[in-house]
Design a protein around this motif. Structure first.
Motif, PDB file in Angstrom:
ATOM      1  N   MET A 139       0.827  -1.204   0.000  1.00 43.45           N
ATOM      2  CA  MET A 139       0.000   0.000   0.000  1.00 43.45           C
ATOM      3  C   MET A 139       0.861   1.253   0.000  1.00 43.45           C
ATOM      4  O   MET A 139       0.585   2.221  -0.717  1.00 43.45           O
ATOM      5  N   LEU A 140       1.925   1.248   0.802  1.00 46.02           N
ATOM      6  CA  LEU A 140       2.817   2.402   0.840  1.00 46.02           C
ATOM      7  C   LEU A 140       3.533   2.585  -0.497  1.00 46.02           C
ATOM      8  O   LEU A 140       3.677   3.709  -0.991  1.00 46.02           O
ATOM      9  N   TYR A 141       3.941   1.477  -1.101  1.00 46.08           N
ATOM     10  CA  TYR A 141       4.631   1.544  -2.398  1.00 46.08           C
ATOM     11  C   TYR A 141       3.708   2.094  -3.476  1.00 46.08           C
ATOM     12  O   TYR A 141       4.100   2.952  -4.269  1.00 46.08           O
ATOM     13  N   ARG A 142       2.456   1.589  -3.503  1.00 47.31           N
ATOM     14  CA  ARG A 142       1.501   2.053  -4.512  1.00 47.31           C
ATOM     15  C   ARG A 142       1.213   3.545  -4.355  1.00 47.31           C
ATOM     16  O   ARG A 142       1.104   4.275  -5.343  1.00 47.31           O
ATOM     17  N   SER A 143       1.105   3.995  -3.101  1.00 44.44           N
ATOM     18  CA  SER A 143       0.806   5.417  -2.886  1.00 44.44           C
ATOM     19  C   SER A 143       1.966   6.287  -3.347  1.00 44.44           C
ATOM     20  O   SER A 143       1.759   7.360  -3.919  1.00 44.44           O
ATOM     21  N   ARG A 144       3.194   5.811  -3.127  1.00 45.83           N
ATOM     22  CA  ARG A 144       4.375   6.571  -3.573  1.00 45.83           C
ATOM     23  C   ARG A 144       4.491   6.545  -5.088  1.00 45.83           C
ATOM     24  O   ARG A 144       4.853   7.542  -5.715  1.00 45.83           O
ATOM     25  N   THR A 145       4.179   5.409  -5.694  1.00 52.61           N
ATOM     26  CA  THR A 145       4.268   5.278  -7.152  1.00 52.61           C
ATOM     27  C   THR A 145       3.287   6.206  -7.839  1.00 52.61           C
ATOM     28  O   THR A 145       3.633   6.921  -8.781  1.00 52.61           O
ATOM     29  N   HIS A 146       2.041   6.233  -7.357  1.00 52.64           N
ATOM     30  CA  HIS A 146       1.038   7.103  -7.963  1.00 52.64           C
ATOM     31  C   HIS A 146       1.361   8.573  -7.715  1.00 52.64           C
ATOM     32  O   HIS A 146       1.062   9.421  -8.543  1.00 52.64           O
ATOM     33  N   ALA A 147       1.965   8.857  -6.566  1.00 55.64           N
ATOM     34  CA  ALA A 147       2.326  10.256  -6.273  1.00 55.64           C
ATOM     35  C   ALA A 147       3.399  10.742  -7.227  1.00 55.64           C
ATOM     36  O   ALA A 147       3.508  11.941  -7.501  1.00 55.64           O
ATOM     37  N   ALA A 148       4.216   9.821  -7.770  1.00 54.66           N
ATOM     38  CA  ALA A 148       5.305  10.187  -8.678  1.00 54.66           C
ATOM     39  C   ALA A 148       4.822  10.326 -10.116  1.00 54.66           C
ATOM     40  O   ALA A 148       5.596  10.572 -11.021  1.00 54.66           O
ATOM     41  N   GLU A 149       3.490  10.166 -10.339  1.00 58.05           N
ATOM     42  CA  GLU A 149       2.931  10.251 -11.681  1.00 58.05           C
ATOM     43  C   GLU A 149       1.938  11.410 -11.744  1.00 58.05           C
ATOM     44  O   GLU A 149       0.733  11.231 -11.558  1.00 58.05           O
TER      45      GLU A 149
END
Length: 211
Positions: A90-100
């Protein structure tokens, strides 16, 4: 006497079911991210796991598993590992989407109902607290003087599932209500981060679980 047992059981069950835990948090998060319907369908995974644990308790396996420290420890660390995986993801997905930046204002990629159901099953089946619930909690409310203890355990287990289902609907309903406010993608990512951190905290608390 049996009625008194049931009254005490139902009161305790309501408190247990409403207490925030990994599965209830998952229902809230699923409803917020994908809608109440998906979150409710995913509950089939949780209650499939609960039914397996109830049948094991009725068969006497629950007491055996709780009496075996190596088995309980194995279940505990499987639960810890799975919650760490979910929280980290969940933390990884939130960071990934924040970088897009291009995705700002758009919904995250939807997961299938089958995936959500598997998550619910995995969290419930590997949670040592569920093993304690059905292996140690239920037998306390069986009236041995009335006989037919296995049948009583089955009835108590099914009653708990009904109570837990009602509580899960509350959590899913709250998540669905929040989703109706048309939250921004940024807000949803922050909720994912908070959920991920909470999952990690729950995993840490499970390391201290004892049979």
């Amino acid at each position: 006497m049996f009625n008194a047992h049931w009254q005490a059981f139902l009161a305790a069950s309501v408190l247990l079911a409403l207490t925030p835990g990994a599965n209830q948090l998952l229902s809230l998060r699923n409803a917020l991210q994908q809608g109440t319907a998906d979150a409710v369908v995913a509950l089939a995974g949780r209650f499939s796991a609960f039914l397996v644990l109830i049948l094991a308790t009725v068969a006497g396996l629950g007491a055996i598993l709780l009496a075996s420290e190596p088995v309980f420890t194995a279940v505990k660390w499987c639960g810890v590992a799975y919650l760490l995986y979910l929280g980290g993801r969940m933390l990884y997905r939130s960071r990934t989407h924040a970088a897009e930046p291009a995705r700002e204002g758009t919904a995250d990629v939807r997961r299938t109902r089958r995936e959500l159901t598997r998550q619910e099953f995995g969290v419930a089946m590997t949670n040592p607290k569920a093993l304690l619930l059905f292996g140690a909690f239920l037998p306390q409310f069986a009236d041995r003087s009335a006989g037919a203890v296995p049948a009583q355990l089955l009835a108590l287990g099914l009653a708990y599932i009904a109570v837990e289902f009602a509580a899960a609907l509350v959590y899913a309903g709250v998540g669905g209500r929040l989703a109706s406010f048309d939250l921004t993608a940024r807000t949803r990512r922050w909720f994912d981060r908070a959920t991920g951190v909470t999952m990690l905290a729950i995993a840490a608390s499970l390391t201290r679980a004892r049979p």
